[in-house]
Enzyme design. Sequence first.
Site, short mmCIF file in Angstrom:
data_model
loop_
_atom_site.label_atom_id
_atom_site.label_comp_id
_atom_site.label_asym_id
_atom_site.label_seq_id
_atom_site.Cartn_x
_atom_site.Cartn_y
_atom_site.Cartn_z
N LYS A 23 -0.57 10.33 0.70
CA LYS A 23 0.39 9.78 -0.26
C LYS A 23 0.13 10.30 -1.67
CE LYS A 23 -0.64 5.57 1.05
NZ LYS A 23 -1.45 5.85 2.23
N ARG B 82 13.78 16.96 15.13
CA ARG B 82 13.82 18.31 14.58
C ARG B 82 14.63 18.39 13.29
NH1 ARG B 82 16.70 23.37 17.00
NH2 ARG B 82 15.91 24.93 15.57
N HIS C 185 0.87 -1.17 0.00
CA HIS C 185 0.00 0.00 0.00
C HIS C 185 0.92 1.23 0.00
CE1 HIS C 185 -3.57 2.34 0.72
NE2 HIS C 185 -2.95 2.96 1.72
N ASP D 127 -1.61 3.85 -4.79
CA ASP D 127 -2.38 2.96 -3.92
C ASP D 127 -1.75 1.59 -3.74
OD1 ASP D 127 -4.56 2.58 -2.14
OD2 ASP D 127 -5.49 1.30 -3.65
N SER E 20 -3.57 4.83 5.39
CA SER E 20 -4.65 5.32 4.53
C SER E 20 -5.04 6.73 4.99
CB SER E 20 -5.84 4.38 4.63
OG SER E 20 -6.86 4.81 3.77
#
Length: 141
Positions: free
Chosen positions: A28, A105, A7, A49, A24
């Site tokens: 992305k 950071r 995924h 996907d 999900s």
Amino acid sequence: METGNRHATLVLIGDRGVLITGPSGAGKSTLALDLIRHSDGFSMLVGDDRVIVEKRSHGRYVGSVPQSISGRIEVRGVGIGIRSHESHAVIDLIVDLVDGSTIDRMPEPRMCDGVAMIEVPRRDCLSARQRVAEALSRLNS
């Protein structure tokens, strides 16, 4: 690096394959489109996907898109669009979209099975795009 059907989203920025991972709804596809849109040179979608990741005999990882979804990218709240795409790319950088509060950071890219990996904050495309550009420039030097 995990191989198989993952995924994730994969884009080519210049001659570098950038695999974008995260849960999900992390952004992305949005980051992929943002990277393509703001690239100074060649940039192209490989897959959105689902990406099939294979380790090749030369030790590099290659990502490809399943034929059933090639050229398609989903933008949450908009729908599925059709784009020009490449069928596969060698993966040079993994971008893991994570909760921004968990990122150091000024983190240095780390290596994962010979592939550079960075963490960037979810839903912050400008910051993510800058971090990806910085990581890619380090790979090129």
